[in-house]
Write a protein that holds these residues in place. Structure first.
Motif, PDB file in Angstrom:
ATOM      1  N   VAL A   1       0.864  -1.181   0.000  1.00  0.00           N
ATOM      2  CA  VAL A   1       0.000   0.000   0.000  1.00  0.00           C
ATOM      3  C   VAL A   1       0.900   1.230   0.000  1.00  0.00           C
ATOM      4  CG1 VAL A   1      -1.849   1.233   1.174  1.00  0.00           C
ATOM      5  CG2 VAL A   1      -1.757  -1.278   1.290  1.00  0.00           C
ATOM      6  N   CYS A   2       0.914   1.940  -1.103  1.00  0.00           N
ATOM      7  CA  CYS A   2       1.777   3.123  -1.223  1.00  0.00           C
ATOM      8  C   CYS A   2       0.993   4.383  -0.878  1.00  0.00           C
ATOM      9  CB  CYS A   2       2.330   3.241  -2.638  1.00  0.00           C
ATOM     10  SG  CYS A   2       3.706   2.149  -2.963  1.00  0.00           S
ATOM     11  N   PRO A   3       1.502   5.197   0.042  1.00  0.00           N
ATOM     12  CA  PRO A   3       0.845   6.481   0.313  1.00  0.00           C
ATOM     13  C   PRO A   3       0.882   7.349  -0.950  1.00  0.00           C
ATOM     14  CG  PRO A   3       2.468   5.948   2.009  1.00  0.00           C
ATOM     15  CD  PRO A   3       2.690   4.982   0.890  1.00  0.00           C
ATOM     16  N   PHE A   4      -0.295   7.772  -1.413  1.00  0.00           N
ATOM     17  CA  PHE A   4      -0.327   8.616  -2.613  1.00  0.00           C
ATOM     18  C   PHE A   4      -0.268  10.063  -2.153  1.00  0.00           C
ATOM     19  CE2 PHE A   4      -1.394  10.530  -6.546  1.00  0.00           C
ATOM     20  CZ  PHE A   4      -0.998   9.626  -7.512  1.00  0.00           C
ATOM     21  N   ASN A   5       0.934  10.629  -2.212  1.00  0.00           N
ATOM     22  CA  ASN A   5       1.174  11.995  -1.765  1.00  0.00           C
ATOM     23  C   ASN A   5       1.894  12.759  -2.877  1.00  0.00           C
ATOM     24  OD1 ASN A   5       3.806  10.962  -1.634  1.00  0.00           O
ATOM     25  ND2 ASN A   5       3.632  10.535   0.565  1.00  0.00           N
ATOM     26  N   ALA A   6       2.319  13.976  -2.580  1.00  0.00           N
ATOM     27  CA  ALA A   6       2.945  14.810  -3.605  1.00  0.00           C
ATOM     28  C   ALA A   6       4.220  14.165  -4.147  1.00  0.00           C
ATOM     29  CB  ALA A   6       3.244  16.192  -3.036  1.00  0.00           C
ATOM     30  N   ALA A   7       5.023  13.569  -3.267  1.00  0.00           N
ATOM     31  CA  ALA A   7       6.269  12.948  -3.708  1.00  0.00           C
ATOM     32  C   ALA A   7       5.988  11.757  -4.623  1.00  0.00           C
ATOM     33  CB  ALA A   7       7.088  12.508  -2.502  1.00  0.00           C
ATOM     34  N   PHE A   8       4.986  10.951  -4.266  1.00  0.00           N
ATOM     35  CA  PHE A   8       4.667   9.788  -5.090  1.00  0.00           C
ATOM     36  C   PHE A   8       4.100  10.240  -6.437  1.00  0.00           C
ATOM     37  CE2 PHE A   8       2.377   6.036  -6.494  1.00  0.00           C
ATOM     38  CZ  PHE A   8       3.260   5.019  -6.162  1.00  0.00           C
ATOM     39  N   ALA A   9       3.226  11.247  -6.416  1.00  0.00           N
ATOM     40  CA  ALA A   9       2.625  11.748  -7.652  1.00  0.00           C
ATOM     41  C   ALA A   9       3.669  12.332  -8.590  1.00  0.00           C
ATOM     42  CB  ALA A   9       1.559  12.791  -7.326  1.00  0.00           C
ATOM     43  N   ALA A  10       4.793  12.799  -8.046  1.00  0.00           N
ATOM     44  CA  ALA A  10       5.835  13.437  -8.858  1.00  0.00           C
ATOM     45  C   ALA A  10       6.772  12.426  -9.514  1.00  0.00           C
ATOM     46  CB  ALA A  10       6.640  14.410  -7.998  1.00  0.00           C
ATOM     47  N   LEU A  11       6.681  11.144  -9.151  1.00  0.00           N
ATOM     48  CA  LEU A  11       7.556  10.146  -9.769  1.00  0.00           C
ATOM     49  C   LEU A  11       7.289  10.055 -11.260  1.00  0.00           C
ATOM     50  CD1 LEU A  11       7.398   7.118  -7.272  1.00  0.00           C
ATOM     51  CD2 LEU A  11       9.381   8.577  -7.715  1.00  0.00           C
ATOM     52  N   SER A  12       8.344  10.087 -12.051  1.00  0.00           N
ATOM     53  CA  SER A  12       8.186   9.845 -13.480  1.00  0.00           C
ATOM     54  C   SER A  12       7.828   8.380 -13.691  1.00  0.00           C
ATOM     55  CB  SER A  12       9.470  10.180 -14.225  1.00  0.00           C
ATOM     56  OG  SER A  12      10.494   9.251 -13.880  1.00  0.00           O
ATOM     57  N   ALA A  13       7.352   8.069 -14.878  1.00  0.00           N
ATOM     58  CA  ALA A  13       7.019   6.684 -15.171  1.00  0.00           C
ATOM     59  C   ALA A  13       8.259   5.793 -15.040  1.00  0.00           C
ATOM     60  CB  ALA A  13       6.432   6.573 -16.571  1.00  0.00           C
ATOM     61  N   GLU A  14       9.402   6.284 -15.511  1.00  0.00           N
ATOM     62  CA  GLU A  14      10.633   5.502 -15.430  1.00  0.00           C
ATOM     63  C   GLU A  14      11.055   5.274 -13.979  1.00  0.00           C
ATOM     64  OE1 GLU A  14      10.133   8.128 -17.300  1.00  0.00           O
ATOM     65  OE2 GLU A  14      10.267   7.345 -19.357  1.00  0.00           O
ATOM     66  N   ASP A  15      10.948   6.323 -13.142  1.00  0.00           N
ATOM     67  CA  ASP A  15      11.301   6.172 -11.733  1.00  0.00           C
ATOM     68  C   ASP A  15      10.339   5.229 -11.018  1.00  0.00           C
ATOM     69  OD1 ASP A  15      13.497   7.804 -11.950  1.00  0.00           O
ATOM     70  OD2 ASP A  15      12.488   9.605 -11.207  1.00  0.00           O
TER      71      ASP A  15
END
Length: 306
Positions: free
Chosen positions: A89-103
């Motif tokens: 379960v990944c917290p969906f926060n600003a940092a997670f939303a900012a991950l590129s598809a490759e990252d």
């Protein structure tokens, strides 16, 4: 089921994986998970899901996000019933939303989950700006050593099964169609807590359950079946809403069980909504409310042939 919070620490062994919100855990999800568990058996790897909390739409647009069909606990229990061994379960926060598809692929799928095979729905997009798609995953899989496959949608009576379709059925009071899309009767779970005892004063004692679904996917009065209080389900009538007649403001599920007189405070029960009887409404006084509750109970008893 093992549950991992976040991806900062890697799971102990490689996995076969499905990714999604899995809200409601409907027949489309069930088909995907059946394939996941089959691949897991073939490869000797634990069938695992990656999901998000909160729902991404709740993060990006909280005021217009859809009503949840299931709480996180309900969802994980349903997934476990379908053979899922692990959940991240990944917290969906600003940092997670900012991950590129490759990252996302490298940090979450490869480093966090040791991915060996991935199964996704045919509309899955991921990464910042929804830039990631099936083609990107295929290319990454060839480079990083994991397989990828996409599942086609499940169609029931000409309708693509989706969480949105279940929400429409519930909001329209069509419990039969909602069950058709889910593969089971729609239910909410929760712990019985003390209430204000108004139902008891009106002659209809209720089990009160504070609901974490907010907004609610539906409101109204329903004929229900309650599990968790013995070997068989118990029939009853329930109000799901805010109780406008008594000045309520928070969502509450109140269940009156027929021919039942036990202390069940603290019990964790599952309330299955089998038929909608009417919409929730405000009454001019408690006498009018009492008369309507009696009529609702009679209608539910007639439905159950009691």
């Amino acid at each position: 089921m093992l549950v991992y919070r976040g991806y900062s620490r890697s799971v102990p062994t490689p996995v076969v994986l499905a990714i999604g919100n899995f809200d409601g855990v409907h027949l489309g999800h069930a088909a995907l998970l059946a394939r996941l568990t089959q691949v897991g058996r073939d490869l000797g790897l634990p069938p695992t899901i990656l999901t998000f909390e909160p729902h991404p739409r709740e993060f990006f647009a909280p005021d217009s996000a859809p009503a949840r069909l299931t709480t996180l606990r309900e969802k994980l229990e349903l997934l476990a019933d379908l053979g899922v061994a692990q959940a991240m379960v990944c917290p969906f926060n600003a940092a997670f939303a900012a991950l590129s598809a490759e990252d996302f692929v490298e940090q979450v799928l490869c480093q966090g989950l040791q991915l060996r095979h991935l199964i996704i729905g045919d509309d899955f997009r991921f990464g910042r700006g929804r830039q990631g798609d099936f083609a990107l995953l295929q290319a990454a899989g060839r480079r990083l050593g994991f397989g990828v496959e996409a599942m086609h949608s499940v169609v029931v009576e000409g309708e693509r099964v989706s969480s949105s379709g279940v929400r429409r059925a519930l909001a329209g009071g069509d419990m039969t169609h909602a069950a058709r899309l889910l593969g089971r009767t729609y239910a909410m779970d929760g712990q019985v807590s003390h209430g204000d005892k108004i139902g008891r004063q009106l002659g209809f004692a209720t089990a009160n359950i504070r609901i974490k679904h907010n907004p609610l996917p539906m409101t109204g009065v329903f004929a229900v079946e309650v599990g968790g209080l013995g070997e068989r389900s118990l029939p009853g009538v329930a109000n799901l809403g805010i109780r406008p007649t008594v000045g309520g403001t928070r969502p509450l599920l109140e269940v009156h069980l027929f021919d039942f007189d036990r202390d069940i405070y603290g019990a964790h029960i599952s309330v299955r909504f089998v038929r909608k009887l009417r919409d929730e409404q405000r009454f001019p006084n408690l006498d009018a409310l009492k008369a309507q509750i009696a009529a609702d109970a009679a209608a539910a008893r007639a439905y159950f042939k009691l």
